[in-house]
Write an enzyme that holds these catalytic residues in place. Sequence first.
Site, PDB file in Angstrom:
ATOM      1  N   LYS A 186       0.894  -1.175   0.000  1.00 26.60           N
ATOM      2  CA  LYS A 186       0.000   0.000   0.000  1.00 26.60           C
ATOM      3  C   LYS A 186       0.920   1.209   0.000  1.00 26.60           C
ATOM      4  O   LYS A 186       1.624   1.476   0.970  1.00 26.60           O
ATOM      5  CB  LYS A 186      -0.884  -0.052   1.256  1.00 26.60           C
ATOM      6  CG  LYS A 186      -1.463   1.268   1.731  1.00 26.60           C
ATOM      7  CD  LYS A 186      -2.541   1.806   0.834  1.00 26.60           C
ATOM      8  CE  LYS A 186      -3.027   3.166   1.330  1.00 26.60           C
ATOM      9  NZ  LYS A 186      -2.041   4.259   1.110  1.00 26.60           N
ATOM     10  N   GLY A 239       4.377   3.885  10.207  1.00 23.47           N
ATOM     11  CA  GLY A 239       3.573   5.103  10.144  1.00 23.47           C
ATOM     12  C   GLY A 239       3.292   5.614  11.541  1.00 23.47           C
ATOM     13  O   GLY A 239       4.030   5.323  12.490  1.00 23.47           O
ATOM     14  N   SER A 240       2.196   6.346  11.656  1.00 27.70           N
ATOM     15  CA  SER A 240       1.920   7.025  12.919  1.00 27.70           C
ATOM     16  C   SER A 240       1.434   6.038  13.987  1.00 27.70           C
ATOM     17  O   SER A 240       0.865   4.983  13.675  1.00 27.70           O
ATOM     18  CB  SER A 240       0.850   8.095  12.694  1.00 27.70           C
ATOM     19  OG  SER A 240      -0.326   7.477  12.220  1.00 27.70           O
ATOM     20  N   VAL A 243      -2.446   5.249  13.825  1.00 28.07           N
ATOM     21  CA  VAL A 243      -2.867   4.251  12.824  1.00 28.07           C
ATOM     22  C   VAL A 243      -2.341   2.866  13.215  1.00 28.07           C
ATOM     23  O   VAL A 243      -3.040   1.857  13.068  1.00 28.07           O
ATOM     24  CB  VAL A 243      -2.416   4.664  11.399  1.00 28.07           C
ATOM     25  CG1 VAL A 243      -2.715   3.558  10.398  1.00 28.07           C
ATOM     26  CG2 VAL A 243      -3.103   5.952  10.972  1.00 28.07           C
ATOM     27  N   GLY A 244      -1.137   2.818  13.761  1.00 31.34           N
ATOM     28  CA  GLY A 244      -0.587   1.540  14.218  1.00 31.34           C
ATOM     29  C   GLY A 244      -1.499   0.877  15.246  1.00 31.34           C
ATOM     30  O   GLY A 244      -1.721  -0.337  15.222  1.00 31.34           O
ATOM     31  N   GLU A 261       6.144  -0.247  13.135  1.00 38.32           N
ATOM     32  CA  GLU A 261       7.272   0.688  13.274  1.00 38.32           C
ATOM     33  C   GLU A 261       6.668   2.085  13.309  1.00 38.32           C
ATOM     34  O   GLU A 261       6.254   2.615  12.280  1.00 38.32           O
ATOM     35  CB  GLU A 261       8.231   0.558  12.075  1.00 38.32           C
ATOM     36  CG  GLU A 261       8.828  -0.831  11.905  1.00 38.32           C
ATOM     37  CD  GLU A 261       9.832  -1.203  12.983  1.00 38.32           C
ATOM     38  OE1 GLU A 261      10.234  -0.315  13.769  1.00 38.32           O
ATOM     39  OE2 GLU A 261      10.187  -2.386  13.075  1.00 38.32           O
ATOM     40  N   CYS A 295      11.147   9.248  11.949  1.00 39.46           N
ATOM     41  CA  CYS A 295      10.690   8.701  13.234  1.00 39.46           C
ATOM     42  C   CYS A 295      11.817   8.820  14.245  1.00 39.46           C
ATOM     43  O   CYS A 295      11.578   8.928  15.450  1.00 39.46           O
ATOM     44  CB  CYS A 295      10.286   7.242  13.059  1.00 39.46           C
ATOM     45  SG  CYS A 295      11.571   6.262  12.267  1.00 39.46           S
ATOM     46  N   GLN A 340       0.224  18.908   6.353  1.00 38.30           N
ATOM     47  CA  GLN A 340       1.249  18.683   7.367  1.00 38.30           C
ATOM     48  C   GLN A 340       1.908  20.015   7.743  1.00 38.30           C
ATOM     49  O   GLN A 340       2.166  20.293   8.909  1.00 38.30           O
ATOM     50  CB  GLN A 340       2.275  17.674   6.815  1.00 38.30           C
ATOM     51  CG  GLN A 340       3.338  17.225   7.786  1.00 38.30           C
ATOM     52  CD  GLN A 340       2.803  16.471   8.999  1.00 38.30           C
ATOM     53  OE1 GLN A 340       1.610  16.163   9.078  1.00 38.30           O
ATOM     54  NE2 GLN A 340       3.660  16.217   9.970  1.00 38.30           N
ATOM     55  N   GLU A 393       4.714  13.894  18.836  1.00 39.95           N
ATOM     56  CA  GLU A 393       5.620  13.778  17.698  1.00 39.95           C
ATOM     57  C   GLU A 393       5.186  14.793  16.647  1.00 39.95           C
ATOM     58  O   GLU A 393       4.034  14.777  16.211  1.00 39.95           O
ATOM     59  CB  GLU A 393       5.564  12.367  17.107  1.00 39.95           C
ATOM     60  CG  GLU A 393       6.629  12.169  16.057  1.00 39.95           C
ATOM     61  CD  GLU A 393       6.416  10.943  15.204  1.00 39.95           C
ATOM     62  OE1 GLU A 393       5.262  10.566  14.957  1.00 39.95           O
ATOM     63  OE2 GLU A 393       7.436  10.381  14.762  1.00 39.95           O
TER      64      GLU A 393
HETATM   65  P1  NAD Z   1       0.283   7.615   8.624  1.00 45.61           P
HETATM   66  O1  NAD Z   1       0.100   6.680   9.755  1.00 45.61           O
HETATM   67  O2  NAD Z   1      -0.719   8.687   8.432  1.00 45.61           O
HETATM   68  O3  NAD Z   1       0.299   6.806   7.230  1.00 45.61           O
HETATM   69  C1  NAD Z   1       1.217   5.769   6.965  1.00 45.61           C
HETATM   70  C2  NAD Z   1       0.601   4.809   5.975  1.00 45.61           C
HETATM   71  O4  NAD Z   1      -0.552   4.224   6.570  1.00 45.61           O
HETATM   72  C3  NAD Z   1       0.106   5.467   4.679  1.00 45.61           C
HETATM   73  O5  NAD Z   1       0.353   4.612   3.598  1.00 45.61           O
HETATM   74  C4  NAD Z   1      -1.393   5.597   4.918  1.00 45.61           C
HETATM   75  O6  NAD Z   1      -2.127   5.593   3.725  1.00 45.61           O
HETATM   76  C5  NAD Z   1      -1.670   4.342   5.720  1.00 45.61           C
HETATM   77  N1  NAD Z   1      -2.881   4.425   6.561  1.00 45.61           N
HETATM   78  C6  NAD Z   1      -3.432   5.533   7.134  1.00 45.61           C
HETATM   79  N2  NAD Z   1      -4.541   5.195   7.818  1.00 45.61           N
HETATM   80  C7  NAD Z   1      -4.678   3.850   7.711  1.00 45.61           C
HETATM   81  C8  NAD Z   1      -5.618   2.894   8.225  1.00 45.61           C
HETATM   82  N3  NAD Z   1      -6.653   3.264   8.989  1.00 45.61           N
HETATM   83  N4  NAD Z   1      -5.443   1.589   7.926  1.00 45.61           N
HETATM   84  C9  NAD Z   1      -4.386   1.192   7.175  1.00 45.61           C
HETATM   85  N5  NAD Z   1      -3.478   2.041   6.649  1.00 45.61           N
HETATM   86  C10 NAD Z   1      -3.614   3.355   6.919  1.00 45.61           C
HETATM   87  O7  NAD Z   1       1.752   8.185   8.772  1.00 45.61           O
HETATM   88  P2  NAD Z   1       2.484   9.309   7.904  1.00 45.61           P
HETATM   89  O8  NAD Z   1       2.037  10.643   8.366  1.00 45.61           O
HETATM   90  O9  NAD Z   1       2.358   8.960   6.463  1.00 45.61           O
HETATM   91  O10 NAD Z   1       3.998   9.058   8.348  1.00 45.61           O
HETATM   92  C11 NAD Z   1       4.556   9.639   9.466  1.00 45.61           C
HETATM   93  C12 NAD Z   1       4.606   8.678  10.639  1.00 45.61           C
HETATM   94  O11 NAD Z   1       5.373   7.526  10.312  1.00 45.61           O
HETATM   95  C13 NAD Z   1       5.313   9.303  11.842  1.00 45.61           C
HETATM   96  O12 NAD Z   1       4.603   9.002  12.998  1.00 45.61           O
HETATM   97  C14 NAD Z   1       6.666   8.620  11.845  1.00 45.61           C
HETATM   98  O13 NAD Z   1       7.309   8.575  13.082  1.00 45.61           O
HETATM   99  C15 NAD Z   1       6.307   7.257  11.342  1.00 45.61           C
HETATM  100  N6  NAD Z   1       7.494   6.567  10.824  1.00 45.61           N
HETATM  101  C16 NAD Z   1       8.006   5.541  11.555  1.00 45.61           C
HETATM  102  C17 NAD Z   1       9.160   4.886  11.118  1.00 45.61           C
HETATM  103  C18 NAD Z   1       9.752   3.746  11.916  1.00 45.61           C
HETATM  104  O14 NAD Z   1      10.486   2.954  11.347  1.00 45.61           O
HETATM  105  N7  NAD Z   1       9.471   3.640  13.206  1.00 45.61           N
HETATM  106  C19 NAD Z   1       9.780   5.291   9.939  1.00 45.61           C
HETATM  107  C20 NAD Z   1       9.210   6.343   9.217  1.00 45.61           C
HETATM  108  C21 NAD Z   1       8.062   6.972   9.667  1.00 45.61           C
END
Ligand code: NAD
Length: 496
Positions: A186, A239-240, A243-244, A261, A295, A340, A393
Site C-alpha cells: 500500500k 507510520g503514525s 494508525v498503528g 514501526e 521517526c 502537514q 511527535e
Molecule cells: P500515517 O500513519 O498517516 O500513514 C502511513 C501509511 O498508513 C500510509 O500509507 C497511509 O495511507 C496508511 N494508513 C493511514 N490510515 C490507515 C488505516 N486506517 N489503515 C491502514 N493504513 C492506513 O503516517 P504518515 O504521516 O504517512 O507518516 C509519518 C509517521 O510515520 C510518523 O509518525 C513517523 O514517526 C512514522 N514513521 C516511523 C518509522 C519507523 O520505522 N518507526 C519510519 C518512518 C516513519
Amino acid sequence: MVDGQLFKIMNKQILKIGNWINGQEVFIPQEDWIEKYNPHNGKLLSIFCNSTQEAVDNTVKLAFRSFSSWSSLNPIKRGQFLGAIVAQMKNNLSELTETVALETGKSISDASGEVQGAILQGEYFAGEGMRLFGQSLNSGMDGKTSHTVREPHGVAALIVPANTPIANIAWKVFPALICGNTVILKSSEDAPNTANLFAKLTKKAGLPDGILNVIHGKGEISGAALVANPQINVISFTGSTHVGQLIAVEAASRLARVSLELGGKNPFIVCDDADIERAVHWASLSAFSNAGQRCASGSRIIVFENIYEEFKELFIAKAKSLKLGIHEGSDLGPVINKAQQEKIIEIINQAKLTETLLCGGGIPETKELKNGFYIEPTIFECADSNSLINNIEIFGPVTSISKADDLSQAIEIANKTDYGLTAAIHTKNIDRGLWFAKKVKAGLANINFGTYGSEPHMPFGGFGLSGNGTREPGLEALDVYSELKNISILNRPDLI
Ligand code: NAD
C-alpha cells in the site's frame, strides 16, 4: 518523466497512476482520484486511484493465488529474483532518484543516498536466500533429531509512509519476498509514483506476475480494507502511532502477525565533556535533516547546565545558517504536504504561548520557497518535560532544548516519554556513554553521533508508542515475515 499514462490538466501534462496488479498497471474505472502535489512548489504532480474495498479484495485474491508458486520456489532462486530487481534499480538509478526527489522535495543528493540505501537493502536480502537457515536441535529423547525451518505466512500487506519512500519499500518488500510471501504494497498518498516505478522495475527484472502488487489510495479506505481482509496473514506497517494502534486492534481479531514501526520523541543528550562543535553538528542533523520527518528525529535536546548557554548559542546559529531548498548544498527541504505544514505551524503557534521560541517558527517568504511546504528550522527552549512540545511527535523541523544538572537527570528527562525508539549522547567519557546506553529507554542507543536509524543488517525498532517490539530490517525481519516450524524425526533402530 516516468512512463505511464499522461493526461492534460490546465494544459499541463500530469502523470496518472494506476494500481499495479498481476504485472500490469490497472486503472480502476472510477471518478475518485487523489492528487499529489510537489512539496517544493505546490504544483500538481500526479493523480492516482483511491482504491475501493472491492479493488483491494480482488487484489488480495490474486496475490493469494500466486502464493503457491512463489513459496514453492527455493529461497536461492527467490534471492536471484531479488538480485535482478536490484540490478534494475541500479540500471534506472537516475529515474528512481528523480522520482523520490520530486515526490518528497528532497535534493537530488539526499534522494540518491536514499536510493543507494534501498539498493543495499535489496542486496542484503537477496543474499539471505542462501542463508535462510533454521536450527539443528538436540533432544532429550533417544534417537530423535530435530530442526527448524522458516515458512512464509502467505499474503503480506506492507503499508508505508512517504518520508523515505523507496527505503521504506525496500525495507519491507525484500524480506517479505525472500521468505516466500506474496506482497500487496500500500503506497503512501504522498509517494505513489515511487511505488509505481518500483513495481515496474520488478516486472523488468522478470519477477513473475502477481507476486508483487501495489495499491494506492487513502489510508482509511484502501489501507483499512487491506488490513481487514482475512486472507492477509502478516501486516507490516510503518507510520503514525495512532494508525498503528488501529491496525493492531483489527489484526488482533484474527491474530494475524503484525509488525509496527511507529513514531518517536527521541532524546539527544550533550554532556559537559562533549566535543561541542561536533555535538551541534549532529544535533542539527538529528533535528532538521529530511525536514525533521524521521521517526528517529532528535526532537528533545538535553544539555548539561554548565555548557548550556554555549551550546544553545552555537545550535541557534547553526539552525539559522541552514539552507532550505532542493538544490545541491541545501540542508533541508519542505515537509511532505500542505496539511502537514499547516498542522506543524498550528503546533508551533500553540507552543509559543507557553515556551520560548529561540529561532524559526515560520514559513519562509522568499520567492523560491513561498509556494512550497517549507517550515523554518525551529528551536524552542522548553524546561518542562510535560509540555506539549516535548510530548507530541511533530514530524517536522522542530526541536526543543532543555537543561540537566548531570547525567542521571539527563537520562531521567530522556526517559520521560511514552515512546522508545532512538536516543543519542555526546560525551568523551566511555563510562558515561555505556551507562547511558544501558539506562536509556530506546530500541537504539547511539554514542557520539545522531539519533539515527539502522543499516540493512541491523535491527531497527522500538517499544511503547514506538512499536510492538518487532525489529526490521536485519535478520530479525525474517521473524516478522516467516513462521518457524520445528520438524523432528524419531529414528527406528529396528529398521537399520
Ligand atoms: P500515517 O500513519 O498517516 O500513514 C502511513 C501509511 O498508513 C500510509 O500509507 C497511509 O495511507 C496508511 N494508513 C493511514 N490510515 C490507515 C488505516 N486506517 N489503515 C491502514 N493504513 C492506513 O503516517 P504518515 O504521516 O504517512 O507518516 C509519518 C509517521 O510515520 C510518523 O509518525 C513517523 O514517526 C512514522 N514513521 C516511523 C518509522 C519507523 O520505522 N518507526 C519510519 C518512518 C516513519
